[in-house]
Design an enzyme around this catalytic site. Structure first.
Site, mmCIF file in Angstrom:
data_model
loop_
_atom_site.group_PDB
_atom_site.id
_atom_site.type_symbol
_atom_site.label_atom_id
_atom_site.label_comp_id
_atom_site.label_asym_id
_atom_site.label_seq_id
_atom_site.Cartn_x
_atom_site.Cartn_y
_atom_site.Cartn_z
ATOM 1 N N TRP A 160 0.814 -1.217 -0.036
ATOM 2 C CA TRP A 160 -0.199 -0.029 0.028
ATOM 3 C C TRP A 160 0.713 1.274 -0.085
ATOM 4 C CZ3 TRP A 160 -4.310 -1.226 -1.760
ATOM 5 C CH2 TRP A 160 -4.868 -2.562 -1.531
ATOM 6 N N ASP A 190 -1.533 6.840 6.433
ATOM 7 C CA ASP A 190 -2.657 5.841 6.031
ATOM 8 C C ASP A 190 -3.020 4.816 7.182
ATOM 9 O OD1 ASP A 190 -4.346 3.710 5.140
ATOM 10 O OD2 ASP A 190 -3.014 3.117 3.389
ATOM 11 N N LYS A 232 -11.792 -1.978 7.044
ATOM 12 C CA LYS A 232 -10.977 -2.893 7.924
ATOM 13 C C LYS A 232 -11.451 -2.727 9.264
ATOM 14 C CE LYS A 232 -8.335 -3.567 4.194
ATOM 15 N NZ LYS A 232 -7.339 -2.701 3.689
HETATM 16 C C1 LIG Z 1 -6.801 -2.258 2.326
HETATM 17 C C2 LIG Z 1 -5.947 -0.974 2.179
HETATM 18 C C3 LIG Z 1 -5.756 0.013 1.486
HETATM 19 C C4 LIG Z 1 -6.722 0.024 0.245
HETATM 20 O O1 LIG Z 1 -7.830 0.374 0.650
HETATM 21 P P1 LIG Z 1 -9.056 0.728 -0.552
HETATM 22 O O2 LIG Z 1 -10.383 1.117 0.530
HETATM 23 O O3 LIG Z 1 -9.739 -0.638 -1.048
HETATM 24 O O4 LIG Z 1 -8.677 1.540 -1.507
HETATM 25 C C5 LIG Z 1 -4.954 0.898 1.507
HETATM 26 N N1 LIG Z 1 -4.063 1.037 2.652
HETATM 27 C C6 LIG Z 1 -4.124 0.044 3.706
HETATM 28 C C7 LIG Z 1 -3.383 0.046 4.754
HETATM 29 C C8 LIG Z 1 -5.127 -1.074 3.487
HETATM 30 O O5 LIG Z 1 -5.129 -2.106 4.495
#
Ligand SMILES: *Cc1c(COP(=O)(O)O)cnc(C)c1O
Length: 355
Positions: free
Chosen positions: A99, A166, A190
């Site tokens: 990511w 993030d 998540k």
């Molecule tokens: C799942 C995830 C993403 C991507 O998320 P989307 O909502 O599918 O775009 C980005 N960063 C992290 C750390 C993730 O776990």
């Protein structure tokens, strides 16, 4: 048979969150209409947004001067929206996984990207520590929890520049000193809600400083000014987010979530380390308490598939590791229970006894 959900995302939610959301989908606040049928501008929906924002601010103890907004597009859209709103010339990124790398790729559309450190050569099995943040950058971007590789930065870094994170896969799992960040974003699927909404926490006075002509929808100010109502927000995911934040508050907030996360992770890592069949995949000090990755020791490699079948027969769901790591990954976000973790541990013990 009872299922134990270890999916990495979308992932397990508390049963009462799902049930309460389902009720509102059938009949929103006794209106005779579904949550899916009402206008987002309906007078009954504004309180949903307001309470969600208030609860996020309360649970994370967000100081004055920050806004919380709800957008679509997932965390992936933030990979481009962040640099669009913050990158003038140059930004620094800590490359700790898939990511983080994707975030870097998108930032390059807006300016120069400096990789301050990377663990790519070691298949991202640790968090690089030996690096200094350059001071001539517009911000440093980090990924606090590396969902795929199972490493985590479970503390708030002190850096000399704006810090942007993030937090898609560990937000709301521990207390965070929000004042250290200028922007935090998280895809909700998540640890906060179902898929469809992304939560952005942004410091108000850092917006609008790039001099860039930002398209309306990509400009955070649009959504801050309109309270996430510039266009139609993802109504159902926001409602389920509200139910999840109510549940979290009722269950002791982020401090209690942190404690429970450590209890689950300690129990499972202890078994991974004890069991002769398994081993963890990342450096111990960087182990994530959200996504626990493990594989079978080399001499038992051929037992991976049989163990997966064995665990599946006992109700385990979603423990197959991501293809870039292999083996197994048990995701233990806020809704995960000790009962689920114990069921997995028991399966590991019983499988070991058979071999
Ligand atoms: C799942 C995830 C993403 C991507 O998320 P989307 O909502 O599918 O775009 C980005 N960063 C992290 C750390 C993730 O776990």
């Amino acid at each position: 048979m009872k299922k134990y959900n270890f999916n990495a995302g979308p992932s397990m939610l508390p049963r009462e969150v799902i049930e309460n959301t389902a009720k509102q989908i059938l009949d929103f606040n006794g209106s005779g209409l579904s949550l899916m049928e009402i206008s987002h501008r309906a007078k009954d929906f504004q309180p949903v947004v307001d309470e969600s924002v208030a609860l996020i601010k309360e649970l994370l103890n967000i100081p004055e001067g920050y806004s919380v907004i709800f957008l679509g597009g997932g965390a992936s859209l933030q990979f481009c929206q962040v640099p669009c709103n913050f990158l003038v010339k140059k930004a620094a990124y800590l490359n700790t996984g898939t990511w983080a790398k994707k975030a870097m790729k998108e930032a390059k559309h807006f300016g120069e990207v400096v990789e301050v450190a990377s663990s790519a050569d070691a298949n991202y099995t640790f968090i690089p520590k030996d690096w200094a943040c350059p001071t001539d950058v517009d911000y440093l971007h980090i990924t606090t929890n590396n969902t795929i590789y199972g490493t985590e930065i479970r503390k708030d870094l002190d850096v000399p520049v704006r810090l942007i994170a993030d937090m898609s896969s560990d937000i709301m799992s521990r207390p965070v000193d929000v004042s250290k960040y200028d922007c935090i974003y998280a895809g909700a699927q998540k640890n906060m809600s179902m898929a469809g909404v992304t939560v952005i926490i942004v410091k108000d006075d850092v917006l609008g400083k790039t001099g860039r002509d930002i398209p309306t929808m990509l400009d955070y100010r649009t959504h801050v000014e309109k309270g996430s109502m510039f266009n139609t927000p993802p109504v159902v995911p926001i409602y389920s987010l509200l139910e999840n934040m109510r549940w979290l508050k009722k269950n002791g907030g982020v401090e209690a979530a942190d404690k429970r996360a450590h209890e689950r992770a300690d129990a499972l890592y202890t078994e991974i380390d004890r069991n002769k069949l398994f081993r963890g995949t990342v450096k111990e000090e960087d182990r994530s308490v959200m996504n626990l990755c493990f594989v079978m020791n080399d001499e038992y490699k051929e037992l991976e598939k049989p163990f997966l079948d064995f665990a599946t027969e006992r109700g385990m769901v979603g423990i197959k590791g991501h293809r870039s790591v292999g083996g197994f990954r048990a995701s233990c976000y806020n809704a995960q229970t000790m009962e689920g973790v114990n069921a997995l541990i028991q399966a590991m013990k019983d499988f070991e006894a058979q071999h």
